[in-house]
Motif scaffolding. Structure first.
Motif, PDB file in Angstrom:
ATOM      1  N   PRO A  42     -17.403  28.333 -89.570  1.00  9.98           N
ATOM      2  CA  PRO A  42     -16.633  27.289 -90.261  1.00  9.98           C
ATOM      3  C   PRO A  42     -16.842  25.918 -89.614  1.00  9.98           C
ATOM      4  O   PRO A  42     -17.165  25.815 -88.430  1.00  9.98           O
ATOM      5  CB  PRO A  42     -15.178  27.735 -90.083  1.00  9.98           C
ATOM      6  CG  PRO A  42     -15.207  29.102 -89.513  1.00  9.98           C
ATOM      7  CD  PRO A  42     -16.557  29.331 -88.938  1.00  9.98           C
ATOM      8  N   ASP A  43     -16.636  24.879 -90.410  1.00 11.17           N
ATOM      9  CA  ASP A  43     -16.721  23.508 -89.890  1.00 11.17           C
ATOM     10  C   ASP A  43     -15.741  23.328 -88.749  1.00 11.17           C
ATOM     11  O   ASP A  43     -14.623  23.850 -88.783  1.00 11.17           O
ATOM     12  CB  ASP A  43     -16.408  22.491 -90.991  1.00 11.17           C
ATOM     13  CG  ASP A  43     -17.496  22.435 -92.052  1.00 11.17           C
ATOM     14  OD1 ASP A  43     -18.639  22.827 -91.743  1.00 11.17           O
ATOM     15  OD2 ASP A  43     -17.196  22.009 -93.187  1.00 11.17           O
ATOM     16  N   GLY A  44     -16.157  22.626 -87.721  1.00  8.43           N
ATOM     17  CA  GLY A  44     -15.302  22.341 -86.586  1.00  8.43           C
ATOM     18  C   GLY A  44     -15.329  23.412 -85.516  1.00  8.43           C
ATOM     19  O   GLY A  44     -14.686  23.264 -84.480  1.00  8.43           O
ATOM     20  N   VAL A  45     -16.051  24.511 -85.760  1.00  2.00           N
ATOM     21  CA  VAL A  45     -16.144  25.586 -84.775  1.00  2.00           C
ATOM     22  C   VAL A  45     -17.533  25.546 -84.155  1.00  2.00           C
ATOM     23  O   VAL A  45     -18.539  25.472 -84.853  1.00  2.00           O
ATOM     24  CB  VAL A  45     -15.898  26.974 -85.420  1.00  2.00           C
ATOM     25  CG1 VAL A  45     -16.127  28.089 -84.414  1.00  2.00           C
ATOM     26  CG2 VAL A  45     -14.498  27.033 -85.998  1.00  2.00           C
ATOM     27  N   SER A  46     -17.581  25.593 -82.841  1.00  2.83           N
ATOM     28  CA  SER A  46     -18.850  25.560 -82.126  1.00  2.83           C
ATOM     29  C   SER A  46     -19.140  26.937 -81.537  1.00  2.83           C
ATOM     30  O   SER A  46     -18.293  27.526 -80.876  1.00  2.83           O
ATOM     31  CB  SER A  46     -18.774  24.518 -80.999  1.00  2.83           C
ATOM     32  OG  SER A  46     -19.939  24.564 -80.221  1.00  2.83           O
ATOM     33  N   VAL A  47     -20.339  27.447 -81.797  1.00  2.00           N
ATOM     34  CA  VAL A  47     -20.745  28.748 -81.273  1.00  2.00           C
ATOM     35  C   VAL A  47     -22.077  28.574 -80.555  1.00  2.00           C
ATOM     36  O   VAL A  47     -23.003  27.970 -81.092  1.00  2.00           O
ATOM     37  CB  VAL A  47     -20.905  29.793 -82.398  1.00  2.00           C
ATOM     38  CG1 VAL A  47     -21.385  31.117 -81.837  1.00  2.00           C
ATOM     39  CG2 VAL A  47     -19.600  29.959 -83.156  1.00  2.00           C
ATOM     40  N   THR A  48     -22.147  29.081 -79.328  1.00  2.21           N
ATOM     41  CA  THR A  48     -23.405  29.053 -78.585  1.00  2.21           C
ATOM     42  C   THR A  48     -23.767  30.476 -78.190  1.00  2.21           C
ATOM     43  O   THR A  48     -22.892  31.316 -77.996  1.00  2.21           O
ATOM     44  CB  THR A  48     -23.309  28.188 -77.310  1.00  2.21           C
ATOM     45  OG1 THR A  48     -22.242  28.695 -76.498  1.00  2.21           O
ATOM     46  CG2 THR A  48     -23.039  26.741 -77.642  1.00  2.21           C
ATOM     47  N   GLY A  49     -25.044  30.734 -78.092  1.00  2.94           N
ATOM     48  CA  GLY A  49     -25.515  32.049 -77.694  1.00  2.94           C
ATOM     49  C   GLY A  49     -26.165  31.973 -76.326  1.00  2.94           C
ATOM     50  O   GLY A  49     -26.671  30.932 -75.917  1.00  2.94           O
TER      51      GLY A  49
END
Length: 111
Positions: A42-49
């Motif tokens: 979703p917009d506004g959510v940051s995900v890093t791997g």
């Protein structure tokens, strides 16, 4: 987070880890890339791997030292279907220095 380890060679009383493999690391990186590109964030959510070498529970616990929360699946690749938690989830829930959320696999077992 995705972790990878060298396979173990076992024979009789001998057990030895294979030397680190660039191919295994590359495969782990490709898996993470495919996973990250398939996410619907979703917009506004940051995900890093992140891909790290080592046993899964140990890698997660090391990452948890600086985390606000750890999220793990309830089951991994092991074949112990009767367990409520997989071995990694169980170890992380017992040893993490922060809150842990366990997400069920979504699979149902017929009775």
């Amino acid at each position: 987070m995705h972790s990878w380890e060298e396979p173990m060679l076992v024979g009789g009383d001998l057990m030895m880890a294979m030397p680190p493999s660039a191919a295994l690391e590359h495969d782990a990186e490709e898996r993470m890339d495919r996973f990250m590109s398939a996410l619907d964030v979703p917009d506004g959510v940051s995900v890093t791997g992140s891909v790290r070498r080592g046993p899964p529970a140990q890698v997660l616990l090391e990452a948890a030292e600086d985390a606000d929360m750890v999220v793990v699946g309830s089951r991994g690749l092991g074949g112990f279907a009767g367990l409520l938690l997989g071995s990694v989830a169980r170890r992380v829930t017992h040893l993490a220095p922060c809150p842990v959320v366990v997400v069920p696999s979504g699979k149902t077992t017929e009775r």
